[in-house]
Design an enzyme around this catalytic site. Structure first.
Site, mmCIF file in Angstrom:
data_model
loop_
_atom_site.group_PDB
_atom_site.id
_atom_site.type_symbol
_atom_site.label_atom_id
_atom_site.label_comp_id
_atom_site.label_asym_id
_atom_site.label_seq_id
_atom_site.Cartn_x
_atom_site.Cartn_y
_atom_site.Cartn_z
ATOM 1 N N ARG A 162 60.195 14.872 59.711
ATOM 2 C CA ARG A 162 59.787 13.844 58.738
ATOM 3 C C ARG A 162 58.771 12.929 59.419
ATOM 4 N NH1 ARG A 162 65.441 13.739 58.749
ATOM 5 N NH2 ARG A 162 66.375 14.661 56.883
ATOM 6 N N ARG A 191 56.489 17.808 57.900
ATOM 7 C CA ARG A 191 56.310 17.469 56.488
ATOM 8 C C ARG A 191 55.364 16.296 56.394
ATOM 9 N NH1 ARG A 191 61.321 15.393 53.123
ATOM 10 N NH2 ARG A 191 60.879 13.499 54.286
ATOM 11 N N GLU A 240 61.551 20.986 45.582
ATOM 12 C CA GLU A 240 62.568 19.958 45.370
ATOM 13 C C GLU A 240 62.501 19.359 43.970
ATOM 14 O OE1 GLU A 240 61.868 16.742 48.158
ATOM 15 O OE2 GLU A 240 59.719 17.089 48.099
ATOM 16 N N ASN A 255 68.441 17.756 48.385
ATOM 17 C CA ASN A 255 68.842 16.407 47.959
ATOM 18 C C ASN A 255 68.138 16.010 46.669
ATOM 19 O OD1 ASN A 255 69.915 16.684 50.464
ATOM 20 N ND2 ASN A 255 69.131 14.761 51.290
ATOM 21 N N ASP A 256 66.825 16.108 46.687
ATOM 22 C CA ASP A 256 66.087 15.751 45.478
ATOM 23 C C ASP A 256 66.274 16.786 44.374
ATOM 24 O OD1 ASP A 256 65.098 13.242 45.921
ATOM 25 O OD2 ASP A 256 63.314 13.931 46.983
ATOM 26 N N ARG A 281 71.620 9.749 43.220
ATOM 27 C CA ARG A 281 72.504 9.962 44.371
ATOM 28 C C ARG A 281 73.042 8.661 44.939
ATOM 29 N NH1 ARG A 281 69.203 12.438 48.781
ATOM 30 N NH2 ARG A 281 67.482 11.715 47.505
#
Lengths: 537, 85
Positions: free
Chosen positions: A294, A330, A428, A451-452, A462
């Site tokens: 990230r 990313r 995502e 997650n997304d 979430r």
């Protein structure tokens, strides 16, 4: 029973007797000197002896703790050659002050200089100044430092420890270090890491409150020192230590092993990181590569955009550290819950569905290009992948590719060495999942951000605790999408990984293997656990 | 006299190790080499005062070189900063 809190250097539990390490704080007395030339000679001789000791220490430290940590003794030697420091001492002697007192005074002066700096790392260097002055002083006075005299292994508790003290300690006698001063940058912390023993620094403890031989527990998970634990706590800690040992032993056996099922099916297990400093835990975890680097940390918590050069350094550090293993970076995923003022993002009613990630990058190509330039430069001669977050359409990929082509041409024209990075996208959004067959023709790989994808597919926030009971992370809709994405990827001949939290969920490892997922990228602490799960299938 | 500015790109700044390397590099030259960070200055050949500049990531330092081998020193010091900091 009494409990103290400190900053934990490493996870783990140590149980044993306390050993108080006290320095032999021989204090030099001020004396008037008549034979100034003789006193100067005495100082120069002591200086040479001290430098000789440092050369030996350096070589010993290379053998014991490695060149990385040994360099400090080289720095110490250079400090002993520093003109400012030496002239401060020589001047005092010339004024008729004895060498011991002159060294002690100069040492204090320079120690305070570092201690008063506002940078935590530089503050920690005050110990180095004290260490070199003590070294010369002990040569002049003919004294030597304390050795650990305890018979068995002990928990060493000290006010603070200098590099010279830590390196000469008999490592087989140390269960843990606890220091009252010191920071996570201190040599004690560094040594504890290299010895892999739980240790605390900056501990809220009064030296007088403890004594040699007291039973104590160092809990590196919570940063606690428990002195004279009662029976209940002692039993708990013993259990915690046993569990930790069992887990460590189990994981140790898994290191260097392949991620392969009993049926011979294999999968890559990579690690997710969010900062350059995470790299040690990745190497420790034996991950096959970095599946998600990230890049937001470069942009957050600062006043202005990070320069190309700064980004290049960070990427290069991680890529070099991984030593030929794949690193997937990313690109900037800022917006939603991650914000920095200088981006001047307006607040939004619905940030998760708002102005973020690739949308910002394509809107402000100058930010995007700086990042891509840094990545392509760092990728020279290495295995690197770049992935783009929040993709929903082919058009976005087309625009990204145009920018990538331009960036590469610019760099080549400017004479930079650049790498050939694989280009992939995060899948995502439900849009990307449904369009996976089309998108797969455009890129080299997919990484599924569960997650997304879960949040967008189930339309569940979430972060809202009230919705927890509805938020089934194993919801069949999400699992169907993952299967679909995987099939589309393989049909187009590209690989597919998962980098969301679901990747580390060992209840699903068998399902993912069955789907044909090629790579799982998880937090470094989960790599060996997932490997263990794979090998049991 | 030669001079140049450089913005520190290394994420941790001028820590002990790079400071040590910098002193070693600077000591190869006869020229006087002065590094400034804001209002503070230090001779690049003196480790302690160099560390005392507290140079961090993003700081813009100024390097001034004066002496018979200043041409070579300029090139090599610039290279040193680019490669290490």
């Amino acid at each position: 029973m009494k409990t103290y809190t400190g900053n934990s250097v490493l996870k783990g539990i140590a149980i044993g007797n306390i050993y108080k390490y006290q320095k032999n704080n021989a204090k030099a007395e001020r004396k008037a000197i008549i034979d100034i030339a003789g006193e100067l000679d005495r100082f120069e001789d002591a200086l040479e002896v001290a430098k000789g000791q440092l050369e030996i220490l350096y070589r010993e430290a290379v053998n014991h703790v490695g060149a990385e940590q040994a360099f400090i003794f080289d720095i110490h030697k250079m400090m002993l050659e520093d003109e400012d420091y030496l002239s401060c001492i020589r001047q005092s002697i010339t004024q008729g002050i004895n060498a011991e007192y002159a060294v002690q005074t100069a040492g204090k002066k320079f120690e305070e200089l570092f201690a008063s700096m506002d940078d935590e790392y530089m503050k920690a260097r005050a110990v180095d100044m004290r260490d070199i002055s003590d070294r010369v002083l002990s040569v002049l006075m003919g004294t030597a430092g304390d050795e650990i005299t305890a018979k068995g292994p002990v928990i060493v508790i000290a006010d603070d420890l200098t590099p010279s003290e830590t390196v000469k300690m008999d490592k087989s006698k140390i269960l843990a270090f606890v220091t009252i001063k010191g920071s996570l940058n201190s040599h004690t912390a560094i040594l504890a890491r290299s010895m892999n023993i739980p240790s605390l620094v900056n501990t809220s403890l009064l030296f007088e409150e403890i004594s040699d031989g007291m039973l104590a527990v160092v809990d590196g998970f919570t940063g606690k020192l428990i002195v004279n634990p009662d029976e209940k706590v002692y039993a708990e800690m013993l259990q915690k230590q046993e569990n930790w040992h069992l887990e460590e032993a189990e994981y140790k056996l898994l290191k260097g092993k392949e991620n392969v099922t009993t049926g011979g099916k294999s999968i890559e297990i990579y690690a997710n990181i969010g900062n350059v400093s995470d790299i040690d835990s990745v190497i420790e975890s034996d991950a096959g590569g970095i599946g998600l680097f990230r890049s937001e940390f470069l942009y957050l918590g600062r006043e202005d955009f990070p320069s190309e050069e700064e980004q290049y350094r960070c990427y290069k550090k991680v890529i070099d550290a991984m030593d030929g293993k794949k690193v997937i970076i990313r690109t900037l995923d800022i917006g939603a819950d991650k914000k920095a003022d200088y981006f001047q993002l307006e607040s939004e009613e619905n940030p998760a569905l708002g102005y973020r990630a690739i949308r910002i990058c394509l809107d402000k190509p100058e930010i995007f290009e700086t990042q891509l330039r840094a990545i392509y430069r760092a990728a020279a001669g290495a295995k690197v992948g770049i992935m783009f977050p929040m993709i929903i359409s082919i058009e976005e990929i087309t625009r990204i590719k145009e920018i990538v082509t331009r960036v590469k041409e610019d760099l080549k024209r400017e004479g930079y060495q650049i790498g050939e990075a694989e280009l992939g996208i995060m899948v995502e959004t439900p849009a990307a999942a449904l369009m996976a067959d089309e998108l797969a023709k455009e890129v080299d790989f997919f990484s599924i951000g569960t997650n997304d994808l879960t949040q967008y597919t189930l339309a569940i926030d979430r972060q809202n605790p009230k919705l927890e009971k509805y938020c089934d992370t194993h919801h069949p809709a999400v699992l169907r999408l993952i299967r679909m994405i995987t099939e589309s990827a393989h049909k187009a001949g590209i690989w597919v990984g998962i980098c969301g939290e679901l990747a580390g969920d060992t209840d699903l490892t068998a399902t993912f293997l069955d789907m044909g997922i090629d790579e799982l990228s998880v937090s470094p602490s989960l790599v060996l656990r997932v490997r263990g799960a794979v090998r049991k299938i | 006299m030669k001079e140049f500015d450089y913005v520190i790109a290394d994420p941790v700044g001028v820590h002990a190790r790079p400071a040590g390397l910098l002193v070693k590099k600077a000591s190869e030259f006869k020229s006087e080499i002065i590094i400034s960070n804001g209002e503070k200055s230090a001779e690049a050949k003196k480790l302690i005062s160099l560390m005392g500049l507290g140079i961090r990531n993003g700081d813009k330092i100024h390097c001034r070189i004066e002496g018979e081998d200043e041409e070579d020193a300029l090139l090599e010091m610039q290279n040193f900063f680019r490669e290490n900091l």
